[in-house]
Design a protein around this motif. Structure first.
Motif, PDB file in Angstrom:
ATOM      1  N   ILE A  56      36.343  75.443  78.104  1.00 18.99           N
ATOM      2  CA  ILE A  56      37.647  75.843  77.579  1.00 18.99           C
ATOM      3  C   ILE A  56      37.403  76.593  76.274  1.00 18.99           C
ATOM      4  O   ILE A  56      36.794  76.054  75.350  1.00 18.99           O
ATOM      5  N   VAL A  57      37.842  77.848  76.223  1.00 18.70           N
ATOM      6  CA  VAL A  57      37.553  78.698  75.070  1.00 18.70           C
ATOM      7  C   VAL A  57      38.857  79.143  74.415  1.00 18.70           C
ATOM      8  O   VAL A  57      39.921  79.131  75.039  1.00 18.70           O
ATOM      9  N   ASN A  58      38.761  79.521  73.143  1.00 20.23           N
ATOM     10  CA  ASN A  58      39.904  80.105  72.454  1.00 20.23           C
ATOM     11  C   ASN A  58      39.430  81.317  71.661  1.00 20.23           C
ATOM     12  O   ASN A  58      38.255  81.704  71.749  1.00 20.23           O
ATOM     13  N   ALA A  59      40.306  81.904  70.871  1.00 18.07           N
ATOM     14  CA  ALA A  59      39.965  83.138  70.164  1.00 18.07           C
ATOM     15  C   ALA A  59      38.817  82.953  69.185  1.00 18.07           C
ATOM     16  O   ALA A  59      38.140  83.930  68.832  1.00 18.07           O
ATOM     17  N   ASP A  60      38.558  81.715  68.756  1.00 15.79           N
ATOM     18  CA  ASP A  60      37.486  81.456  67.797  1.00 15.79           C
ATOM     19  C   ASP A  60      36.173  81.053  68.451  1.00 15.79           C
ATOM     20  O   ASP A  60      35.145  80.973  67.770  1.00 15.79           O
ATOM     21  N   THR A  61      36.198  80.788  69.755  1.00 18.43           N
ATOM     22  CA  THR A  61      34.994  80.281  70.424  1.00 18.43           C
ATOM     23  C   THR A  61      34.649  81.092  71.667  1.00 18.43           C
ATOM     24  O   THR A  61      34.092  80.562  72.620  1.00 18.43           O
ATOM     25  N   LEU A  62      34.978  82.367  71.671  1.00 13.37           N
ATOM     26  CA  LEU A  62      34.762  83.194  72.854  1.00 13.37           C
ATOM     27  C   LEU A  62      33.272  83.427  73.097  1.00 13.37           C
ATOM     28  O   LEU A  62      32.554  83.863  72.198  1.00 13.37           O
ATOM     29  N   PRO A  63      32.795  83.157  74.305  1.00  6.27           N
ATOM     30  CA  PRO A  63      31.387  83.429  74.607  1.00  6.27           C
ATOM     31  C   PRO A  63      31.144  84.930  74.724  1.00  6.27           C
ATOM     32  O   PRO A  63      31.943  85.656  75.315  1.00  6.27           O
ATOM     33  N   GLN A  64      30.051  85.384  74.163  1.00  9.03           N
ATOM     34  CA  GLN A  64      29.717  86.803  74.259  1.00  9.03           C
ATOM     35  C   GLN A  64      28.845  87.091  75.476  1.00  9.03           C
ATOM     36  O   GLN A  64      28.791  88.224  75.941  1.00  9.03           O
ATOM     37  N   GLN A  65      28.146  86.074  75.972  1.00  7.39           N
ATOM     38  CA  GLN A  65      27.388  86.275  77.200  1.00  7.39           C
ATOM     39  C   GLN A  65      28.357  86.386  78.380  1.00  7.39           C
ATOM     40  O   GLN A  65      29.489  85.925  78.309  1.00  7.39           O
ATOM     41  N   GLY A  66      27.896  86.979  79.451  1.00 11.51           N
ATOM     42  CA  GLY A  66      28.763  87.182  80.599  1.00 11.51           C
ATOM     43  C   GLY A  66      29.142  85.882  81.288  1.00 11.51           C
ATOM     44  O   GLY A  66      28.364  84.929  81.327  1.00 11.51           O
ATOM     45  N   VAL A  67      30.380  85.825  81.809  1.00 17.86           N
ATOM     46  CA  VAL A  67      30.834  84.680  82.591  1.00 17.86           C
ATOM     47  C   VAL A  67      31.099  85.128  84.022  1.00 17.86           C
ATOM     48  O   VAL A  67      31.307  86.309  84.292  1.00 17.86           O
ATOM     49  N   THR A  68      31.070  84.178  84.939  1.00 16.84           N
ATOM     50  CA  THR A  68      31.379  84.491  86.335  1.00 16.84           C
ATOM     51  C   THR A  68      32.860  84.789  86.502  1.00 16.84           C
ATOM     52  O   THR A  68      33.248  85.700  87.229  1.00 16.84           O
ATOM     53  N   ALA A  69      33.690  84.000  85.835  1.00 15.05           N
ATOM     54  CA  ALA A  69      35.137  84.157  85.946  1.00 15.05           C
ATOM     55  C   ALA A  69      35.791  83.732  84.640  1.00 15.05           C
ATOM     56  O   ALA A  69      35.338  82.811  83.969  1.00 15.05           O
ATOM     57  N   LEU A  70      36.878  84.414  84.302  1.00 19.40           N
ATOM     58  CA  LEU A  70      37.725  84.020  83.179  1.00 19.40           C
ATOM     59  C   LEU A  70      39.127  83.785  83.725  1.00 19.40           C
ATOM     60  O   LEU A  70      39.546  84.436  84.680  1.00 19.40           O
ATOM     61  N   LEU A  71      39.834  82.835  83.124  1.00 23.72           N
ATOM     62  CA  LEU A  71      41.124  82.429  83.695  1.00 23.72           C
ATOM     63  C   LEU A  71      42.126  82.154  82.585  1.00 23.72           C
ATOM     64  O   LEU A  71      41.891  81.311  81.725  1.00 23.72           O
ATOM     65  N   PHE A  72      43.234  82.885  82.632  1.00 23.28           N
ATOM     66  CA  PHE A  72      44.351  82.648  81.710  1.00 23.28           C
ATOM     67  C   PHE A  72      45.369  81.765  82.430  1.00 23.28           C
ATOM     68  O   PHE A  72      45.969  82.183  83.417  1.00 23.28           O
ATOM     69  N   PRO A  73      45.588  80.536  81.950  1.00 24.79           N
ATOM     70  CA  PRO A  73      46.499  79.600  82.612  1.00 24.79           C
ATOM     71  C   PRO A  73      47.963  79.953  82.344  1.00 24.79           C
ATOM     72  O   PRO A  73      48.262  80.888  81.598  1.00 24.79           O
ATOM     73  N   GLY A  83      31.478  92.539  84.874  1.00 21.04           N
ATOM     74  CA  GLY A  83      31.415  91.962  86.212  1.00 21.04           C
ATOM     75  C   GLY A  83      32.143  90.654  86.403  1.00 21.04           C
ATOM     76  O   GLY A  83      32.100  90.076  87.490  1.00 21.04           O
ATOM     77  N   ALA A  84      32.836  90.156  85.381  1.00 19.89           N
ATOM     78  CA  ALA A  84      33.540  88.879  85.518  1.00 19.89           C
ATOM     79  C   ALA A  84      34.765  89.020  86.417  1.00 19.89           C
ATOM     80  O   ALA A  84      35.436  90.053  86.414  1.00 19.89           O
ATOM     81  N   LEU A  85      35.046  87.976  87.178  1.00 17.25           N
ATOM     82  CA  LEU A  85      36.264  87.872  87.960  1.00 17.25           C
ATOM     83  C   LEU A  85      37.385  87.476  87.012  1.00 17.25           C
ATOM     84  O   LEU A  85      37.282  86.470  86.298  1.00 17.25           O
ATOM     85  N   ALA A  86      38.458  88.260  86.950  1.00 17.95           N
ATOM     86  CA  ALA A  86      39.564  88.007  86.026  1.00 17.95           C
ATOM     87  C   ALA A  86      40.710  87.341  86.777  1.00 17.95           C
ATOM     88  O   ALA A  86      41.187  87.872  87.786  1.00 17.95           O
ATOM     89  N   CYS A  87      41.169  86.182  86.275  1.00 17.45           N
ATOM     90  CA  CYS A  87      42.194  85.398  86.969  1.00 17.45           C
ATOM     91  C   CYS A  87      43.314  85.011  86.010  1.00 17.45           C
ATOM     92  O   CYS A  87      43.102  84.889  84.805  1.00 17.45           O
ATOM     93  N   SER A  88      44.502  84.805  86.580  1.00 26.74           N
ATOM     94  CA  SER A  88      45.634  84.359  85.768  1.00 26.74           C
ATOM     95  C   SER A  88      46.578  83.530  86.616  1.00 26.74           C
ATOM     96  O   SER A  88      46.589  83.620  87.847  1.00 26.74           O
ATOM     97  N   VAL A  89      47.382  82.725  85.925  1.00 23.43           N
ATOM     98  CA  VAL A  89      48.469  81.973  86.555  1.00 23.43           C
ATOM     99  C   VAL A  89      49.725  82.219  85.742  1.00 23.43           C
ATOM    100  O   VAL A  89      49.701  82.161  84.501  1.00 23.43           O
TER     101      VAL A  89
END
Length: 320
Positions: free
Chosen positions: A48-65, A90-96
């Motif tokens: 679980i990330v926020n604006a202060d803890t965003l990973p700079q390495q690539g992720v498989t998927a990101l998800l906005f709840p 290359g990350a899969l971008a997801c939202s709800v």
């Protein structure tokens, strides 16, 4: 194409201001249950990330709840800029639900079929007029962008992602454990074409993105090599190494996958769908479609088209 378990999915759940806590932690719990239900499965890495803890390495998927009355992002917001960079890598971008606004501000929804909560339809259309909003659908998988509709559609998205990475059997086990009815949750897509985008070859990824956004027009391998900025032979070799497919095979699979989504969701006639995904010759489209899916386009629509009761989305109650 289901992800092989040699690759452990790395999922970033975005805790933006006002994000629904139940969805954030519910999704984290859902994904962590995978290894518990099957000790031999390498469960996804969930952060679980926020604006202060965003990973700079690539992720498989990101998800906005989803959210209720929370922030909906802005073009210059750090979360939107981060989502854009991750998707470009290359990350899969997801939202709800309202999470789709963040993907829109990240510049990821222009020209795409997307969904969000039906109560947000008017606001969403005004904010992102270039997106193809289809609020009657609970989930739309457009390849590298997946959007889900209502506040509780995080369960649909969680099961859908589980199916993409771990297969239908795990979806059934997870649904039984959580007492969730998986019926109608697009399990047929678990064997769908899921191209590799996290390979790290930026030239090949540029060609993949170009295909995603220009399927309707004529696309040739030499043109794609130019987009990638590579000599033809080098492009073909690197594309095959990065994606596991020859460029022409990849392009056909992508076109058929987009057509499947259109047949499942909408009422467009088959000739229009064929033209939209780049087939001017309807018989050629029908042959290619049946070769890949085992069904004619008409039979596929009859079996898999989503059905909605009349007036299901006719009420427009604003979502604060």
């Amino acid at each position: 194409m289901t992800m092989t378990m040699q690759i452990v999915p790395n999922i970033a759940l975005v805790d933006y201001p006002g994000a629904q806590r139940a969805a954030l932690h519910g999704l984290a719990d859902m994904f962590r249950l995978i290894a518990r239900l099957d000790p031999e499965a390498a469960g996804p890495e969930v952060t679980i990330v926020n604006a202060d803890t965003l990973p700079q390495q690539g992720v498989t998927a990101l998800l906005f709840p989803p959210s209720i009355g929370g922030a909906r992002g802005a073009l210059d917001h750090p979360l939107a800029r981060w989502a854009h960079r991750q998707h470009a890598q290359g990350a899969l971008a997801c939202s709800v639900c309202a999470g789709a606004f963040w993907l829109g501000h990240a510049g990821l929804l222009d020209g795409r079929p997307v969904t969000t909560h039906w109560g947000l339809e008017e606001s969403f259309r005004e904010t992102f007029p270039k997106a193809r909003l289809e609020p009657e659908h609970i989930l739309i998988d457009d390849g590298d962008v997946i959007t889900a509709g209502g506040l509780m559609a995080w369960t649909d998205l969680g099961l859908h992602l589980t199916g993409l990475w771990y297969g239908g059997a795990m979806v059934s086990r997870l649904a039984r454990y959580l007492l969730i009815d998986p019926a109608g949750r697009e399990q047929r897509n678990y064997s769908s074409f899921r191209p590799e985008r996290g390979h790290g070859d930026t030239a090949v990824l540029a060609a993949q993105r170009h295909m995603e956004m220009h399927l309707q027009g004529p696309l040739t391998v030499p043109q794609l090599a130019q987009v990638a900025g590579l000599p033809l032979r080098s492009f073909i070799r690197r594309f095959q190494a990065a994606t596991g497919h020859a460029p022409a095979t990849y392009l056909q699979a992508l076109r058929i996958e987009k057509a499947r989504g259109a047949l499942e969701r909408g009422a467009e006639n088959i000739a229009q769908i064929a033209w939209t995904v780049g087939y001017a010759d309807l018989p050629a489209f029908a042959r290619a479609f049946k070769s890949r899916t085992g069904l004619t386009p008409g039979a596929y629509r009859a079996r898999f088209r989503a059905a909605f009761p009349p007036g299901a989305v006719s009420r427009r109650i604003p979502l604060a």
